[in-house]
Structures are given as structure tokens and as C-alpha cells.
Design an enzyme around this catalytic site. Structure first.
Site, short mmCIF file in Angstrom:
data_model
loop_
_atom_site.label_atom_id
_atom_site.label_comp_id
_atom_site.label_asym_id
_atom_site.label_seq_id
_atom_site.Cartn_x
_atom_site.Cartn_y
_atom_site.Cartn_z
N TYR A 32 19.51 -9.41 -47.42
CA TYR A 32 19.49 -8.62 -46.17
C TYR A 32 20.45 -9.18 -45.12
CZ TYR A 32 17.27 -6.85 -41.83
OH TYR A 32 17.01 -6.31 -40.59
N SER A 71 15.33 -21.37 -39.47
CA SER A 71 14.35 -20.43 -38.92
C SER A 71 13.65 -21.02 -37.71
CB SER A 71 13.31 -20.14 -40.01
OG SER A 71 12.20 -19.49 -39.47
N TYR A 102 7.06 -22.58 -47.04
CA TYR A 102 8.37 -21.98 -46.74
C TYR A 102 8.97 -22.65 -45.49
CZ TYR A 102 11.32 -18.90 -44.01
OH TYR A 102 12.31 -18.44 -43.19
N LYS A 115 12.47 -25.23 -44.85
CA LYS A 115 13.54 -25.09 -43.86
C LYS A 115 13.67 -26.38 -43.05
CE LYS A 115 14.90 -20.80 -44.55
NZ LYS A 115 16.21 -20.54 -45.16
N PHE A 158 15.51 -15.96 -35.33
CA PHE A 158 14.19 -15.50 -34.87
C PHE A 158 13.77 -14.35 -35.80
CE2 PHE A 158 12.81 -18.34 -31.57
CZ PHE A 158 13.88 -19.21 -31.63
C1 WQD Z 1 5.75 -10.32 -36.86
C2 WQD Z 1 4.48 -9.93 -36.09
C3 WQD Z 1 2.43 -10.37 -37.25
C4 WQD Z 1 3.02 -7.44 -40.47
C5 WQD Z 1 8.04 -14.65 -40.52
C6 WQD Z 1 8.45 -16.06 -40.86
C7 WQD Z 1 9.79 -16.36 -40.27
C8 WQD Z 1 10.81 -15.38 -40.75
C9 WQD Z 1 10.36 -13.98 -40.50
C10 WQD Z 1 11.55 -15.00 -43.02
C11 WQD Z 1 3.36 -10.96 -36.21
C12 WQD Z 1 2.63 -8.88 -37.04
C13 WQD Z 1 3.19 -8.22 -39.34
C14 WQD Z 1 1.98 -6.46 -40.47
C15 WQD Z 1 1.41 -7.09 -38.21
N1 WQD Z 1 11.05 -15.66 -42.10
N2 WQD Z 1 2.40 -8.05 -38.23
N3 WQD Z 1 1.23 -6.32 -39.32
O1 WQD Z 1 5.48 -13.94 -38.96
O2 WQD Z 1 6.99 -13.77 -36.95
O3 WQD Z 1 7.92 -14.52 -39.11
O4 WQD Z 1 9.04 -13.76 -41.00
O5 WQD Z 1 12.25 -14.90 -43.81
O6 WQD Z 1 10.17 -17.65 -40.61
O7 WQD Z 1 7.51 -16.96 -40.35
O8 WQD Z 1 7.30 -12.16 -38.84
O9 WQD Z 1 7.44 -9.75 -39.37
O10 WQD Z 1 5.74 -11.18 -40.60
O11 WQD Z 1 5.38 -10.66 -38.19
O12 WQD Z 1 0.70 -6.92 -37.21
O13 WQD Z 1 1.75 -5.74 -41.46
O14 WQD Z 1 3.96 -8.71 -36.66
O15 WQD Z 1 1.10 -10.72 -37.08
O16 WQD Z 1 2.71 -10.99 -34.98
P1 WQD Z 1 6.79 -13.65 -38.41
P2 WQD Z 1 6.49 -10.90 -39.33
#
Ligand code: WQD
Length: 338
Positions: free
Chosen positions: A11, A124, A149, A153, A178
Site C-alpha cells: 500500500y 511507526s 508488531y 519496529k 501515523f
Molecule cells: C484506528 C481507530 C480503533 C477498526 C494500527 C497500528 C499502527 C499502524 C496502523 C500498521 C482506533 C478504531 C478500528 C474498527 C474501530 N500499523 N477502529 N473499528 O490501531 O491506530 O494503528 O494500524 O501497519 O502501528 O497500531 O489503527 O486503523 O486499527 O484503528 O473503531 O473496525 O479506529 O479502535 O481507535 P491503529 P486502526
């Protein structure tokens, strides 16, 4: 200048390849397609009218990486290769440590063997851990990660710090991403997760297109303005532009530097869902559920260092991210598979 992208079909890798080609760089991609498709590379070639040298190899295989380096003689490396599913990493820690750390070591060995001195590493915001308050600054001590994971990192960052001390000619940039979302405005390339998405935006777009029945918002009882978690969502094209700026920086500076790539503006889960509904003029079916283990209430960048040292700032806003994510999903309901 020729750039070797490890994991470049993924991606973030394919959007970066596109922007590198648009800025006059040559691109070589090595990918094992474990979570990506050759079709993404073909589409980048079609969008730019330029050729990419593509090698289907596992970057853990040091001998193969050295062969490609000998053949292509890249000037710099961008290391995107790695496993990245948080939940899966808790189930399969050995696989995560083995894959992510091996990949990094094999790239560093190939660089050492062939005299390549420049590398950008995809890190990350997760390395700031639970201890630090947002906005995160690069000079904060790293914290405790909540999953393997994240620890890979953090450990890989340490490997780069140690290696940087061994050779003053090395130039290393660690980019702490982010939350990348969005897609190229053409809708030709975008995020294509295998199976049920872990991340919020692909879950929203798959719900909107009818693949998932409903989104579950993980908790609305956090200490935030609307009770849902806040994140620093960044458009993947802004992130790609940040890599182009980081390549320029590699060419001017030696040593090692850590730089956040975020917007500096947090949005909550409900703000993102509402922006998506508004800009795309549609409803997204959602329910409020319980908290997901390991989620931090708030996570966003202090983005000032990137502006200062790279001359880079995110240009695209939340509406662009929501529109472009949907445009990609709408045009490719099954991702690259059709
Ligand atoms: C974002 C917000 C969830 C799914 C993670 C890794 C980070 C990076 C990106 C990747 C949170 C909420 C999510 C859903 C929801 N790594 N959510 N319902 O957790 O901030 O980061 O992914 O390669 O290192 O830690 O991202 O998109 O999973 O979640 O409510 O079905 O959306 O609780 O608040 P996150 P996310």
C-alpha cells in the site's frame, strides 16, 4: 538516481513508487507478494508511463537481495517490507520477529556488501508506546509497545541506531508513520487488505461497498471529546511525498535521523465516519461496541520536525482522504483481484 523499494508493491510502497517516478527517480521493487499484488506495480507503470524493475523475491533471502543489488546497483533503499497486522502478531510472535528482523538484517548486509549507504526505514508511531503523551516528538524516549508488531519496529529502530555508529558515511532516515489512509486520486491504486480488515478506513469502505455488514466502533467511553479514540490520519499521497523529501534529505545529510510523518491533527473514529458519510453522500452502517485491547485513547504527531528538516507538510485534508479511499474501493470492490 535509482531507489530499491523492499516491499514496494504494498500500500505505502506503490504510492511512493509512483511519486518517486513522477519526480524523476528510477525505481526497483522487490516483493514476495505475501500481502500485495503485481497488479499494483503494473498500475503504477500505467499511471506514470514508466518502467519499474520488479523482482519477486523474499527480502529475508540475503543472497537474492545481494544478487539484485549487484544487478541493479541502487543508490538508496527504502525498506517497506514487513508483516504489520497487530492482532496476528500477538498470535504469531515468532513469525513476526523472524520475518521483520530478518528482512532488515538481510537488507543491511546487502548494503554493506555492495557499498550502498542510504536507507529510509518505515517505522511507526507505535514505538512511542503507552508512556508518552501526544503530540509525540521524535526526541521522546521510546515507550513500551502493546504487541509484537510494535516491538519489531522498536527493535529494528535500535538495529539502525547501532549500525549508524559503525560507518560515518551511512545516511539513515527512520520515518514514523501515523495512520495512513486514502489512495491515489485516480482510484487505480489503494489499500487492499487480505481478509477482514484490521484498520478502520478499509473496514469503513468495505462496509460502504457491501462486503461487510456493519462497522463496529471500538468503544465510546474514552476520555476524548466524543468518547471515541483519536488518531492522526494522513493521506497516503502525502506520506509518499514525504518519502521523496526524505530521499532528498539522504542526499544532503549523513548519520541517522528520526522523523514523524503525520499531520499533527487528531480526529476521532466518529469524526472520520461522519466525514466519510458527508463527503461521499452516503450512510455507513455502524454500531458502538466495546473497547479493543491495546488501543490508546489518543495518538497524534508533533509534525514540526518534518517541516523543518524535510520541508514537508501534509497538504491533503480529511475530506480528501475520505473521498479518495471511497473512490478506490468503489472502482475496485474486490481490490486488485478483479
Ligand atoms: C484506528 C481507530 C480503533 C477498526 C494500527 C497500528 C499502527 C499502524 C496502523 C500498521 C482506533 C478504531 C478500528 C474498527 C474501530 N500499523 N477502529 N473499528 O490501531 O491506530 O494503528 O494500524 O501497519 O502501528 O497500531 O489503527 O486503523 O486499527 O484503528 O473503531 O473496525 O479506529 O479502535 O481507535 P491503529 P486502526
Amino acid at each position: 538516481m535509482k531507489i530499491f523499494l523492499a516491499g514496494g508493491a504494498g500500500y505505502i510502497g506503490c504510492h511512493t513508487a509512483l511519486q518517486l517516478l513522477n519526480n524523476g527517480y528510477e525505481v526497483v521493487i522487490a516483493d514476495n507478494f505475501s500481502n500485495s499484488c503485481p497488479e499494483a506495480v503494473k498500475r503504477v507503470e500505467a499511471l506514470t508511463g514508466k518502467k519499474i524493475a520488479l523482482y519477486e523475491i523474499d527480502v529475508q533471502d540475503g543472497a537474492k537481495v545481494k544478487e539484485v543489488f549487484a544487478q541493479e546497483q541502487p543508490d538508496a533503499v527504502i525498506h517497506f517490507a514487513g508483516l504489520k497486522a497487530v492482532g496476528e502478531s500477538v498470535q504469531q510472535p515468532i513469525r513476526y520477529y523472524r520475518n521483520n528482523i530478518n528482512t532488515t538484517l538481510s537488507l543491511l548486509e546487502a548494503m554493506e556488501a555492495t557499498g550502498v549507504k542510504k536507507i529510509i526505514f518505515s517505522s511507526s508511531a507505535t514505538v512511542y508506546g503507552e508512556e508518552n503523551p501526544s503530540p509525540y516528538k521524535e526526541n521522546m524516549p521510546k515507550g513500551s509497545c502493546t504487541n509484537p508488531y510494535g516491538w519489531t519496529k522498536s527493535m529494528m529502530e535500535q538495529i539502525f541506531q547501532d549500525v549508524a555508529l559503525t560507518d560515518p558515511e551511512l545516511s539513515i532516515v527512520i520515518l514514523r508513520y501515523f495512520n495512513p489512509i486514502g489512495a491515489h486520486e485516480s482510484g487505480e491504486i489503494g489499500e487492499d487488505p487480505k481478509g477482514i480488515p484490521n484498520n478502520l478506513m478499509p473496514y469503513i469502505t468495505q462496509t460502504a461497498v457491501g462486503i461487510r455488514e456493519k462497522l463496529t466502533v471500538f468503544g465510546d467511553d474514552y476520555d476524548t471529546p466524543d468518547g471515541t479514540c483519536q488518531r492522526d490520519y494522513i493521506h497516503v499521497m502525502d506520506l509518499a511525498d514525504g518519502h521523496v523529501k526524505a530521499v532528498e534529505y539522504l542526499n544532503r545529510e549523513q548519520g541517522i535521523d528520526i522523523i514523524n510523518l503525520g499531520t499533527g491533527t487528531p480526529y476521532s473514529v466518529l469524526e472520520l465516519v461522519n466525514a466519510f458519510q458527508k463527503v461521499n453522500d452516503m450512510k455507513v452502517n455502524y454500531v458502538i461496541g466495546t473497547r479493543r485491547a491495546g488501543d490508546l485513547p489518543v495518538c497524534y504527531a508533533d509534525a514540526s520536525k518534518a517541516a523543518r528538516v524535510l520541508g514537508w507538510k501534509a497538504k491533503r485534508g480529511l475530506e480528501d482522504m475520505c473521498r479518495d479511499s471511497w473512490n478506490w474501493q468503489r472502482k475496485n470492490p474486490q481490490g486488485y483481484r478483479k
